[in-house]
Motif scaffolding. Sequence first.
Motif, short mmCIF file in Angstrom:
data_model
loop_
_atom_site.label_atom_id
_atom_site.label_comp_id
_atom_site.label_asym_id
_atom_site.label_seq_id
_atom_site.Cartn_x
_atom_site.Cartn_y
_atom_site.Cartn_z
N GLU A 107 0.88 -1.11 0.25
CA GLU A 107 -0.10 -0.07 0.01
C GLU A 107 0.73 1.53 -0.04
O GLU A 107 0.60 2.44 -0.39
CB GLU A 107 -0.88 0.24 1.39
CG GLU A 107 -2.26 -0.73 0.83
CD GLU A 107 -2.92 -0.75 -0.06
OE1 GLU A 107 -3.78 -0.13 -0.18
OE2 GLU A 107 -3.17 -1.41 -1.59
N SER A 108 2.08 1.38 0.25
CA SER A 108 3.00 1.99 0.70
C SER A 108 2.94 3.07 -1.11
O SER A 108 3.79 4.12 -2.21
CB SER A 108 4.83 1.66 1.38
OG SER A 108 5.02 1.03 -0.22
N MET A 109 2.90 1.56 -2.40
CA MET A 109 2.50 2.32 -3.59
C MET A 109 1.62 3.18 -3.98
O MET A 109 1.45 3.49 -5.51
CB MET A 109 3.03 1.43 -4.30
CG MET A 109 4.40 0.28 -3.93
SD MET A 109 4.90 -0.77 -5.35
CE MET A 109 6.43 -0.78 -4.42
N ASN A 110 1.06 3.67 -2.72
CA ASN A 110 -0.56 3.98 -3.33
C ASN A 110 0.46 6.21 -3.55
O ASN A 110 1.38 6.12 -2.63
CB ASN A 110 -1.43 4.33 -2.54
CG ASN A 110 -2.01 3.60 -2.83
OD1 ASN A 110 -3.76 3.19 -3.94
ND2 ASN A 110 -2.55 2.21 -1.54
N PRO A 111 -0.26 5.70 -4.39
CA PRO A 111 0.54 8.17 -4.85
C PRO A 111 0.88 9.04 -3.43
O PRO A 111 1.37 9.72 -3.14
CB PRO A 111 -0.77 8.66 -5.70
CG PRO A 111 -1.74 7.88 -5.53
CD PRO A 111 -1.18 6.51 -5.54
#
Length: 361
Positions: free
Chosen positions: A35-39
């Motif tokens: 989820e760290s790869m959400n903007p």
Amino acid sequence: MRYDSVLQAIGNTPLIRLDRICGTRISAPVYGKMESMNPGQSAKDRAALYMIEQAERKGRIQAGATLIEATSGNTGFSIAMIAAIKGYKCILTLTDKAGPEKQALLKALGAKIVLCPKDAAPEDPESYYSRAEELAGTIPNSFYLRQNWNLDNSGAHYHSTGPEIWKDTEGKVTHYVCCAGTGGTLSGTARYLKEMNPDIQVIGVDAYGSVLKKYWQTGVFDADEIFSWKVEGLGKTIIPDNVAFDLIDEFIKVGDRAAALRVRELAQREGLLLGYSSGAALEAVFSIRKQLTPEDVVVVLFPDHGSKYLGKVFNDGWMQEQGYLKPNGEPATYSVKHLQRMYRVYKRMYGRKIKQRLNLV
């Protein structure tokens, strides 16, 4: 891919297999949901966008509105990001446990911050919950998202995170491990997965000092469970409506030190710079490793990015101050003298619950 705004980049985060840290120690394949790869670098992008857009559809948010939320930081960042795009104002109440990096990030997006004491009880007028309620009651054209009680929080994950995990594992997921805070990410995803396969095991992760596990076990809110902990975005001193306790098959508490050491190991062995609570989530996977078989497929949700914790778990000085590291950077062990001192402190503070409290370390 081309998008009209950053909001279209929310979701569809990858699963990454954790062979370097889990492969030789856990028989089942373990995948991290990144989820760290959400903007906005956290799972809270999903919930914030869904809550805001549902409120817009229902006419609860008008043009020029002020969005208000009580947050540990990540939801606030997502709300501030969305507010900037949609032209809303944003006021966030935080506890003073939130690190300087998080505060700086929120201010960078134009949010106003109201800091509140981390140890204030929820009903205390100075708590970050009470301050958010007060602001919403006094600022015209404002909307308090109330992420703990707004069921659109979990709805966001029912409609996105759950289907993504099911699709990306080809329906083979057997265990879903997720930290419990507001309960939205845990419960919304779990509800979808359980609908697809009721045998999927949902593992909730709680903090020592939080009331959630005890409430799941007994249905009783026990204020004696409450004391301060350091992991942000994990655990609660209230019972949020978004925690669907009936969907949780097992609840595991993880201490501050174990979570800190595990997230540093994730960085060093997997090259993944993740947030403090991600260490707690992976530590919970290690707690159930004896239950797992090669036929199982474990998905552990990693809520946010480690850049927000450079002053804490990724700072050797901070780790040494907490007693988690030796001066040379190796994990610290506890001396008999230290444990005896802890025993005296916890006996004075918590009486009959000494053994449970010592699990903090």
